[in-house]
Design a protein around this motif. Structure first.
Motif, PDB file in Angstrom:
ATOM      1  N   ARG A 175      25.333  37.371 -38.914  1.00 47.94           N
ATOM      2  CA  ARG A 175      24.459  38.254 -38.138  1.00 47.94           C
ATOM      3  C   ARG A 175      25.226  39.522 -37.765  1.00 47.94           C
ATOM      4  O   ARG A 175      25.163  40.507 -38.487  1.00 47.94           O
ATOM      5  CB  ARG A 175      23.942  37.526 -36.902  1.00 47.94           C
ATOM      6  CG  ARG A 175      23.062  36.328 -37.273  1.00 47.94           C
ATOM      7  CD  ARG A 175      22.522  35.613 -36.048  1.00 47.94           C
ATOM      8  NE  ARG A 175      21.893  34.348 -36.451  1.00 47.94           N
ATOM      9  CZ  ARG A 175      20.666  34.243 -36.946  1.00 47.94           C
ATOM     10  NH1 ARG A 175      19.941  35.330 -37.111  1.00 47.94           N
ATOM     11  NH2 ARG A 175      20.170  33.071 -37.264  1.00 47.94           N
ATOM     12  N   ARG A 176      25.980  39.463 -36.679  1.00 51.70           N
ATOM     13  CA  ARG A 176      26.727  40.660 -36.286  1.00 51.70           C
ATOM     14  C   ARG A 176      27.822  40.995 -37.290  1.00 51.70           C
ATOM     15  O   ARG A 176      28.207  42.137 -37.431  1.00 51.70           O
ATOM     16  CB  ARG A 176      27.365  40.425 -34.917  1.00 51.70           C
ATOM     17  CG  ARG A 176      26.378  40.511 -33.772  1.00 51.70           C
ATOM     18  CD  ARG A 176      27.157  40.532 -32.486  1.00 51.70           C
ATOM     19  NE  ARG A 176      26.385  39.949 -31.391  1.00 51.70           N
ATOM     20  CZ  ARG A 176      26.922  39.574 -30.245  1.00 51.70           C
ATOM     21  NH1 ARG A 176      28.208  39.680 -30.064  1.00 51.70           N
ATOM     22  NH2 ARG A 176      26.167  39.078 -29.286  1.00 51.70           N
ATOM     23  N   THR A 177      28.336  39.980 -37.934  1.00 50.64           N
ATOM     24  CA  THR A 177      29.469  40.205 -38.845  1.00 50.64           C
ATOM     25  C   THR A 177      29.021  40.575 -40.259  1.00 50.64           C
ATOM     26  O   THR A 177      29.852  40.759 -41.147  1.00 50.64           O
ATOM     27  CB  THR A 177      30.345  38.941 -38.933  1.00 50.64           C
ATOM     28  OG1 THR A 177      29.516  37.850 -39.313  1.00 50.64           O
ATOM     29  CG2 THR A 177      31.026  38.651 -37.618  1.00 50.64           C
TER      30      THR A 177
END
Lengths: 299, 416
Positions: free
Chosen positions: A110-112
């Protein structure tokens, strides 16, 4: 007479394909024809190939030599066999390693996600040759890989650079796997999540949903990724030169390189390229047929 | 890794097959159908007799390709030098620039086919080039080189070995002056192979076959058609490195295939690195590479661990590179002066410190090179004298028939 309906402006839209067509003709069709003209040409008394541009004058002597050498029992058969086995094994490893990576980045990061995509692209910043040279340092008898293995208690770590087929296969996988992961990631990323959710809503387990929805939907991407790695692997010769250097692991690309680099039989080298292209055409035909079928199926 | 020497010799594979598109154009009506190659061991691809030490060849001078006149003033430059990568010391170039107040611009090539194709096409114009014996005849027939005017080359008579002032491949040095000489022998690591020395064996050239199986995986052969096949010939006791007898080449091929299978043989051209880092212990080697090998040893490993054998009587593979002036040179006088400059003994010693290859100059004796500290005493065998050069098994051009035989045999070895 029934006239076909013509969408307004369709002609101008087709015009956008013109640069691509010109490009393909100039840099694919013309070179391919030049290769054939060279392969089916003659030699002058300086032993240099003289291309035969007129198909009516084509000389197929070297092609027969190349074909008869490339079948079992022929002089080039060990190299052809090695190439098919190494590429197939490398492709399997690309699936085993690359698919989970692409799946994770597409579905679970997701964020990564952006960071992981950058990490996937980073290998493209370094030339293939340099990455292979780095492997020599890693795989040397006293290299980092064996140091790690020794540290883990392996009494006799392998001599990776001792002309082993598995070292060549690992190096091929390392060199080409980014070309596999990226299209697979792109394909997985485009899969409509609603279809997977629908499968779950209808009672499918996560694994079943993967097996019956995600995997079939990712097949076009897998085929594209496979084509991207198989084509260059088939013609690869430098990986074997650097990692093995042994005739036992000779690949078809090594044979072609031997004849094309110098010497009096460059026509034969060109004919071996034709043989390789013929083998690849079979694989490409499968790719095109499957892609067309998938396009119809998922359209 | 492909070294300059490897690339040079790979070009030699094409010895016969000079990649000269200009020549091809000129000879477009002489094409031969595949399979129509006939055995003719006396004539080279360029139509001239094959040069051999016992059959020296005087290269023709054409009416439309004459040497420059004597007494001309050097041009303003810049001198255009077309060379292999890292095949001259920049200090030698700097000295020339200072002496003649001109610039020298070096362009490099990576394969001889590429170089000659460019030269013959006329697409590039350089002044000085580095041909090799095996394709010199074709460069002359194609009028790519121009004849030399020796009045600009006093160092040729003053310093060059007598045997190379009028060499067998170019009687009278009409088109070339010698650059470096090198032998092809056997290198090994004495610390890993204590007591080993090919000279102690009944058949020294069979050393890889007798010692190799014991150290399988640690043996290497130069990935070079001519030198690799020659090793097989020598093991079989065939001392003609230019043989075109199918039986000879079949015997050499069989011997090499045996070697591949018995030793897990490695093919490469960076033997100086492999022997230095200890990844290989026994390797066919070029003398100049072995002279440079100490620089590649890991820190703390003494140079004395490196050894090189080549028969002291000179009955081993040997060859030399050369310089020539290109026909299309814009600075022909300067080009002649450059050739003369490189034949200066002081410059030759400077050059050795970088390239590791000996120049055939009277002053460049093995003792002098060692005294200069350029080669450790244990590698004295990498250096030769004129007499050894005269006895050497020189590699010359092959006929069309022979070139195909050699290549097919080598291809069989490389895929065995």
């Amino acid at each position: 007479m029934r006239l076909r309906a013509r969408r307004p402006g369709a002609g101008s839209w087709r015009g956008f394909a013109l640069p691509g067509i010109v490009w393909l003709v100039l840099f694919t069709v013309v070179p391919a024809y030049a290769l054939l003209a060279m392969a089916f040409g003659k030699e002058n008394f300086l032993l240099e190939p003289v291309p035969a541009w007129n198909p009516g004058t084509w000389n197929v002597g070297f092609l027969f030599q190349a074909i008869s050498g490339a079948v079992p029992g022929g002089e080039f058969w060990p190299s052809v066999r090695n190439t098919i086995v190494y590429v197939a094994a490398s492709l399997v490893l690309c699936f085993v390693i690359g698919y989970p990576v692409a799946y994770y980045v597409a579905r679970h990061a997701r964020r990564t996600k952006a960071l992981l995509i950058v990490l996937l692209v980073i290998p493209f910043w370094v030339s293939y040759l340099l990455r292979m040279l780095a492997w020599i340092g890693l795989l040397a008898s006293d290299g980092y890989v064996n140091k790690v293995l020794s540290g883990l208690g392996v009494a006799h770590p392998p001599n990776w650079l001792n002309g082993n087929a598995y070292s060549v296969i690992l190096a091929l996988v390392y060199g080409y796997i980014p070309y596999f992961i990226l299209p697979v990631f792109a394909g997985l990323d485009r899969i409509d999540r609603h279809q997977i959710e629908a499968a779950r809503d209808l009672g499918a387990t996560p694994f079943s949903a993967f097996l019956h929805v995600t995997l079939p939907l990712s097949r076009p991407a897998l085929l594209a990724g496979s084509a991207l790695v198989v084509l260059p692997m088939f013609g690869d010769y430098y990986t074997n030169d650097l990692i093995s250097g042994s005739p036992r692991t000779n690949m078809l690309g090594n044979e072609i390189n031997l004849f094309v680099q110098g010497g009096p039989q460059k026509n034969l080298g060109a004919c071996l390229v034709v043989v390789m292209m013929a083998i690849l055409l079979v694989a490409m035909a499968y790719y095109v047929l499957q892609t067309a079928r998938d396009t119809r199926r998922f359209a | 890794m492909i070294t300059r020497r490897a690339l040079l010799r790979r070009g030699a594979l094409a010895a016969a097959g000079l990649g000269a598109s200009g020549l091809l154009g000129a000879c477009a009506d002489t094409t031969t159908p595949v399979g129509a190659i006939a055995a003719d061991a006396d004539v080279g691809p360029g139509g001239l007799p094959l040069a051999r030490p016992d059959r020296p060849v005087t290269l023709p001078i054409y009416r439309d390709n004459r040497a420059i006149a004597s007494g001309l003033r050097p041009e303003a430059g810049p001198l255009q030098f077309y060379n292999w990568i890292e095949y001259i010391n920049q200090d030698v170039i700097n000295d020339f620039q200072r002496r003649y107040k001109v610039k020298v611009e070096i362009s490099t090539f990576t394969t001889i086919d590429e170089a000659v194709a460019k030269l013959a096409s006329g697409a590039v114009q350089f002044d000085v080039f580095v041909p090799e014996t095996v394709f010199l005849e074709e460069l002359v027939v194609g009028k790519i080189l121009q004849p030399l005017n020796h009045s600009y080359l006093p160092n040729l008579a003053a310093h060059v070995w007598p045997s190379l002032q009028s060499p067998w491949y170019d009687v009278g040095s009409r088109y070339s002056v010698p650059y470096t000489v090198y032998t092809t022998g056997i290198g090994w690591r004495e610390d890993f192979l204590p007591g080993f020395d090919p000279s102690r064996l009944a058949k020294p050239w069979g050393a890889l076959w007798t010692e190799g199986p014991r150290i399988a995986g640690k043996v290497g052969l130069l990935d070079d058609q001519h030198d690799g096949m020659t090793m097989g010939l020598l093991e079989r006791g065939i001392l003609d490195p230019n043989t075109e007898r199918p039986a000879d080449l079949a015997a050499a091929k069989d011997a090499l295939v045996r070697l591949v299978q018995a030793t897990n043989l490695k093919f490469d051209t960076n033997e100086y690195q492999h022997l230095a880092d200890g990844s290989l212990w026994l390797h066919q080697a070029w003398s100049g590479d072995m002279a440079s090998a100490p620089y590649y040893l890991p820190k703390g490993t003494p140079a004395k661990v490196l050894r090189y054998w080549w028969p002291a009587n000179g009955r081993g593979p040997i060859n030399n590179d050369m310089f020539g002036v290109l026909r299309g040179a814009r600075n022909p006088v300067l080009a002649h002066l450059f050739l003369n400059h490189v034949l200066d003994p002081d410059e030759a010693f400077k050059n050795f410190s970088f390239v590791g290859y000996q120049q055939p100059l009277n002053e460049m004796t093995p003792e002098a090179v060692i005294a200069h500290g350029l080669v450790p005493p244990n590698l004295r065998t990498t250096l030769i004298r004129d007499q050894q050069f005269r006895n050497g098994l020189v590699q010359g051009p092959l006929s069309q028939y022979g070139a195909v035989l050699w290549e097919n045999a080598w291809a069989a070895v490389r895929s065995s």
